[in-house]
Design a protein around this motif. Sequence first.
Motif, mmCIF file in Angstrom:
data_model
loop_
_atom_site.group_PDB
_atom_site.id
_atom_site.type_symbol
_atom_site.label_atom_id
_atom_site.label_comp_id
_atom_site.label_asym_id
_atom_site.label_seq_id
_atom_site.Cartn_x
_atom_site.Cartn_y
_atom_site.Cartn_z
ATOM 1 N N LEU A 91 2.524 -8.389 -35.078
ATOM 2 C CA LEU A 91 2.687 -9.774 -34.657
ATOM 3 C C LEU A 91 1.505 -10.222 -33.800
ATOM 4 O O LEU A 91 0.990 -11.340 -33.972
ATOM 5 C CB LEU A 91 3.997 -9.937 -33.886
ATOM 6 C CG LEU A 91 4.304 -11.335 -33.370
ATOM 7 C CD1 LEU A 91 4.391 -12.343 -34.512
ATOM 8 C CD2 LEU A 91 5.597 -11.336 -32.553
ATOM 9 N N VAL B 277 9.820 -11.797 -30.170
ATOM 10 C CA VAL B 277 9.155 -11.155 -31.311
ATOM 11 C C VAL B 277 9.825 -11.580 -32.620
ATOM 12 O O VAL B 277 9.146 -11.879 -33.612
ATOM 13 C CB VAL B 277 9.183 -9.625 -31.150
ATOM 14 C CG1 VAL B 277 8.670 -8.926 -32.413
ATOM 15 C CG2 VAL B 277 8.350 -9.207 -29.951
ATOM 16 N N THR C 76 10.061 -8.061 -38.679
ATOM 17 C CA THR C 76 10.394 -7.404 -37.406
ATOM 18 C C THR C 76 11.835 -6.883 -37.446
ATOM 19 O O THR C 76 12.643 -7.203 -36.569
ATOM 20 C CB THR C 76 10.218 -8.374 -36.227
ATOM 21 O OG1 THR C 76 11.082 -9.523 -36.427
ATOM 22 C CG2 THR C 76 8.773 -8.834 -36.097
ATOM 23 N N ARG D 36 8.854 -15.402 -33.317
ATOM 24 C CA ARG D 36 7.455 -15.562 -33.728
ATOM 25 C C ARG D 36 7.193 -14.871 -35.053
ATOM 26 O O ARG D 36 6.385 -15.348 -35.866
ATOM 27 C CB ARG D 36 6.524 -15.005 -32.643
ATOM 28 C CG ARG D 36 6.532 -15.782 -31.347
ATOM 29 C CD ARG D 36 6.197 -17.254 -31.570
ATOM 30 N NE ARG D 36 4.852 -17.418 -32.151
ATOM 31 C CZ ARG D 36 4.475 -18.460 -32.875
ATOM 32 N NH1 ARG D 36 5.341 -19.434 -33.137
ATOM 33 N NH2 ARG D 36 3.243 -18.536 -33.341
ATOM 34 N N GLY D 37 7.861 -13.755 -35.292
ATOM 35 C CA GLY D 37 7.713 -13.076 -36.577
ATOM 36 C C GLY D 37 8.180 -13.943 -37.726
ATOM 37 O O GLY D 37 7.523 -14.033 -38.773
ATOM 38 N N VAL E 103 5.896 -12.348 -40.282
ATOM 39 C CA VAL E 103 5.736 -10.932 -39.932
ATOM 40 C C VAL E 103 7.129 -10.307 -39.830
ATOM 41 O O VAL E 103 7.980 -10.783 -39.078
ATOM 42 C CB VAL E 103 4.993 -10.766 -38.590
ATOM 43 C CG1 VAL E 103 4.910 -9.288 -38.198
ATOM 44 C CG2 VAL E 103 3.597 -11.380 -38.676
#
Length: 308
Positions: free
Chosen positions: A219, A268, A279, A271-272, A277
Motif C-alpha cells: 500500500l 489500510v 489487504t 486505502r487498499g 491493493v
Amino acid sequence: MRIAVMGAGAVGCYYGGMLARAGHEVTLIGRPVHVDAVRRDGLLLDTRDFQERVPVRASTSAEAVRGAQLVLCCVKSTDTASAAVELAPHLATEAIVLSLQNGVDNAERLQALLGREVGAAVVYVATEMAGPGHVKHHGRGELVIGPSDASARLVELFAAAGVPVEVSDNVVGALWAKLILNCAYNALSAITQQPYGRLIVGDSVEDVMRDVVQECLDLAWAEGITVPGDSWESVQRIAQTMPAQFSSTAQDLARGKRSEIDHLNGFVLRRGKALGVATPVNRALYAVVKLLEERAAGDAGQTASPAA
C-alpha cells in the motif's frame, strides 16, 4: 516553557510528566478521574529508572491551553476532529502544535481544522495508565519529528527532559513505519489480550505478521511513500524492546472503550480498496476487533440497563 497536553492518557502523561520533571509549567487536559488524582497527589511517573510524583496542573477543559507555548495533542485518532474544535478558540497565535498520535494523517487533519501548521511526531514508547493519575512506563520513549522552524528548539527541549528526538526529512515515511508496527501488533494483542513478547512466539503468529507487513508495504508503494528501514526487523525488535507491553488497542478493549482500529488496520483496508491493493489479513484483523468492540459495547449497555 508553558506546555499543555491535550489528551492526558498514557502517552500524554508520560511526555507531559517528563517535561514537568525538567522544570516546565505543564498542564494536563484529560478525563475527570485522572484530573482529580493529579490535582490531589500530583502525577505518579512510574518509569523503568525512577518513580516520582511530579507536580503538574490538570484540567478537564481545553480552555487550559490558553497561553501555552507548546501544545501536545495526544488524543485518540477517533477524537482528533472534536479536539481541534475544542482547541481552536484558545490557542495562542505563536503556539507550537505537535501531534503525538497513532495513524498517519492526524497532523494533516488537525492542520486543516485549525488552519495553522501542526507538526507530526512519531512516538515510540511503551506506557499504560496503571490507575488514576499513575502512568507506568515499560520502555523506550523516543520521538521522530519533521524539520521546521521549531525543530531545533524541540530537540533541545525534549533532550533536556530525557526524551531523545530525531529530526527526519521523511517523517511521512516514519509515520508509515510506525503504522506498520501498529498494524502488525495492535489487533493481535487486542484479540488475544497478550503482550508483545508472548504474542510473537505463538504458533504461526509471525507468518500472520509478515502478511500484514507486506500488505502495508504494498500500500505504501501504491501511495508513493518510502518507508525507511527494514519493516520486518522493526517488528521483531518491538517484541524485544517492549516484551511486556499490551497494545493500546488491547488496553482499550480490556476497558470496554472504543479503539483506534479504524485508523490502523481499518485505514489500510480503506486505502487498499481505493487504490486496488489487496489487504485480506488486515481486513480480517480489523473485522475481528470491530466485533469485539461491538460485544464490549453491548455488554456495557446490558450492565447499565435497569432491571425489568
